[in-house]
Structures are given as C-alpha cells and as structure tokens.
Design a protein around this motif. Sequence first.
Motif, short mmCIF file in Angstrom:
data_model
loop_
_atom_site.label_atom_id
_atom_site.label_comp_id
_atom_site.label_asym_id
_atom_site.label_seq_id
_atom_site.Cartn_x
_atom_site.Cartn_y
_atom_site.Cartn_z
N ALA A 139 56.50 31.20 48.01
CA ALA A 139 57.88 30.81 48.29
C ALA A 139 58.14 30.98 49.78
O ALA A 139 57.38 31.64 50.49
CB ALA A 139 58.85 31.65 47.47
N ASP A 140 59.23 30.39 50.26
CA ASP A 140 59.57 30.60 51.67
C ASP A 140 60.43 31.85 51.82
O ASP A 140 60.75 32.53 50.85
CB ASP A 140 60.22 29.35 52.27
CG ASP A 140 61.58 29.02 51.67
OD1 ASP A 140 62.26 29.95 51.19
OD2 ASP A 140 61.97 27.84 51.69
N ARG A 141 60.82 32.16 53.04
CA ARG A 141 61.55 33.40 53.33
C ARG A 141 63.05 33.31 53.10
O ARG A 141 63.77 34.28 53.32
CB ARG A 141 61.30 33.82 54.78
CG ARG A 141 61.78 32.81 55.84
CD ARG A 141 61.51 33.37 57.23
NE ARG A 141 61.69 32.39 58.28
CZ ARG A 141 62.83 32.06 58.84
NH1 ARG A 141 63.96 32.62 58.39
NH2 ARG A 141 62.89 31.18 59.83
N GLU A 153 53.13 35.68 52.08
CA GLU A 153 52.03 35.08 52.82
C GLU A 153 52.43 33.71 53.39
O GLU A 153 51.88 32.67 53.01
CB GLU A 153 50.80 34.95 51.92
CG GLU A 153 50.25 36.28 51.46
CD GLU A 153 49.02 36.14 50.57
OE1 GLU A 153 48.59 34.99 50.33
OE2 GLU A 153 48.50 37.17 50.12
N PRO A 154 53.38 33.69 54.32
CA PRO A 154 53.76 32.40 54.91
C PRO A 154 52.63 31.85 55.78
O PRO A 154 51.89 32.60 56.41
CB PRO A 154 54.98 32.76 55.77
CG PRO A 154 54.76 34.20 56.12
CD PRO A 154 54.11 34.82 54.92
N CYS A 173 61.12 22.64 57.89
CA CYS A 173 60.05 23.32 58.62
C CYS A 173 59.32 24.32 57.74
O CYS A 173 58.10 24.48 57.84
CB CYS A 173 60.66 24.03 59.84
SG CYS A 173 59.46 24.93 60.84
N LEU A 174 60.07 24.99 56.86
CA LEU A 174 59.47 26.00 55.98
C LEU A 174 58.76 25.41 54.77
O LEU A 174 58.19 26.15 53.96
CB LEU A 174 60.55 26.98 55.51
CG LEU A 174 61.13 27.91 56.59
CD1 LEU A 174 62.35 28.64 56.05
CD2 LEU A 174 60.09 28.90 57.08
N LEU A 175 58.76 24.11 54.63
CA LEU A 175 58.16 23.46 53.47
C LEU A 175 56.73 23.92 53.18
O LEU A 175 56.39 24.17 52.01
CB LEU A 175 58.20 21.94 53.64
CG LEU A 175 57.51 21.10 52.56
CD1 LEU A 175 58.17 21.31 51.20
CD2 LEU A 175 57.53 19.63 52.94
N PRO A 176 55.83 24.07 54.17
CA PRO A 176 54.46 24.50 53.84
C PRO A 176 54.38 25.85 53.16
O PRO A 176 53.36 26.17 52.51
CB PRO A 176 53.76 24.52 55.21
CG PRO A 176 54.54 23.56 56.04
CD PRO A 176 55.97 23.73 55.59
#
Length: 340
Positions: free
Chosen positions: A260-262, A305-306, A322-325
């Motif tokens: 997941a993203d932050r 683990e971004p 931007c956080l999609l990956p």
Amino acid sequence: MPIRFASSALAMALLAAGALADASAQTQLAPPQARITDEVIAADLDAYQALQERLRALNAAGRPLRDYGMAKAQCWLDVSFHEYTRNDRSAFPQAALAESEKLVVLMEQGAHPLPTETPLVNDARYLRDDLWQRLRALQAGPAAACAAQAVACGEVELVHAGNEFNQQQWRHAKPYIQMAEDLVNEAEAAGRQCAVAPATAEGVAATAPLDPLVANVLFDFDRHAYGDIRTYSLESLDRALARIQAEGLSVRAVEVIGHADRMDGRGHDYNEALSARRAETVRAVLVGRGIDNALISYAYRGDREPVQRCEGVKPRAALLECLLPNRRVEVRFVVARPDR
C-alpha cells in the motif's frame, strides 16, 4: 535507436585524423537561449553527429553494440538528443551528452574496466528503487555480459525519468519508467538465456539459478478489487506469463506480495489489511490464468516497503498518481528449465 544524420565535415575530420580526445574534453552544445537560429541548431546537430560517428568507428573496430560501454554511451546520446529536440532548456541534454562522451573517450583510449556508476545528472530524482535493485543484481550476477545492453539502457532511462519528474512530475516521467521496466525485463530474460555455467570438475554441467520473472499489478487509491486494477499493469502480468511459455520455463512457485502507499489516513492496520486484500485479488487473477493455486504463496507488507517516494509533490491528485507504484502487488514467478 541510433541517431542518423547526413555526414558532417566535423565528423569526417574527427575520423580521418583518428583524433582521441583526452578525458577532460567535452562537446559543448549552444546555451539554450542561443538555440534560435538555423546555424546554431545545425552546429549542435553536427556535434551530435560527430559523437555518433565516433561510436560507429568503435563498433567498426570490433566493439560489439551489446557491450555495456557501447550501449550506455549510445543510450546517453539518444536521451540527450531526444530532450534537445523536445526543446528541453535545462542542463539535461548537455549533461547526458557529456556522460556519453566520457564513455566514448575511455573506449577510444582502451580503458578497462569501464565505470559502471550511473550519475543522476541534472539532479534527476531517484525513482523506482525496485528497478535499480534488479539492475544492480543483474550487473553483479553470473549472466551480466548477456544482459549488459539492456541493463545499461535501463539505468539511463531511469535517470531520464527522474529528470522528467523534476520538470513536470509523474505524468511526464511515466513513459520513461515504462521503458525502464521493459528494459529490466529484457535484461532478465537475456540473463536467463545464458544462465548455464561451465562444466564442473566432475564433468557435470552446473546450472546457475534463474532470475524470477517479476510483474507489478497496480491498484487505484484505497481500492483492492479486480475492477480497481490499472489495465496496463495486468498486461505486464500477461507478458510475464507469455515469456514463461515462450522461453519454455516451468513455474516452480509464485510469490504474491501486497503493498500500500503511505497515505494512511485510516492508520497502519488499515494499510496492512488493504495490502492483504490486494494480494488475494491477484492470487485469484493468477488462478484464473491457469496457475495452480498450490504453487501460490502470498504475503502483505502494508506501506513498509515503498519503491517510490514523492516528497513535495502537489496537489493531492498528483501525489496520489506519483505514489501509484507503491499501491502494488508484486508477483514473482520462480522458474526453472524443465530438464534441469
């Protein structure tokens, strides 16, 4: 693709003289504010052509195009020219051209080994740590020579993407990230094709472990269902499955890891559960595509683990994109050759 222009007097003079520039020499493009006349632009194109001719001469003298130094010099030259023709007024075209020329000079002088570091020129943003790690693993692995060309260009495209990110954020970086992903996959495929080591002392062929095939399935923000998957990321999963079939590999295990993203407005536990639901969705996709459920293991990591950090990105819509990956399920196909 290599740059092709009509032959220039400058290029011919360089080749005829057999001149070797010293390590401090650098081709200088006209300052951005001066690129307003045909004469100035023609001189810059001659400079690009001259360096291209030096690469051609190195190849004609026996240096293969798949060589790491040749490939990297060509890719630096190509991205420099690409941005120059797009009227990039930053320092990037000059900096990328300089990296190409440094390698050309070293190859002309017979230097060995060539440097492998990849500077983030023009203060390019460091993007996609996962791709950088895969490239480093390939470069240090037993099949480095086979993967050299794609590794070199993958590194350059990640820098290219980072420069675009700084200038126009994620939307403009995405095409070059996709190119980098494709090059990493090509490099790993090339590595698998030469993963057999020389015979051991007992005369038994030793087989190097095959790199797993990796695909990332991406999800919309705060979503986990099949309909929330970005279509093009499913295509990357299907390309991995097609490559397995094309290379005649057998799947020994499949590791499915949810992330997941932050943007954890609902808390750490929520992101952990969201990443688990995403992993379960992708597990179902794999079963639907013919993967034996018994081969699949899955885990979830929440936002721990971004692979991409997006400090300072605004507005919120741009930040989420931007956080999609980071809103990914990483699928790792552990593969082997059936007869080994």
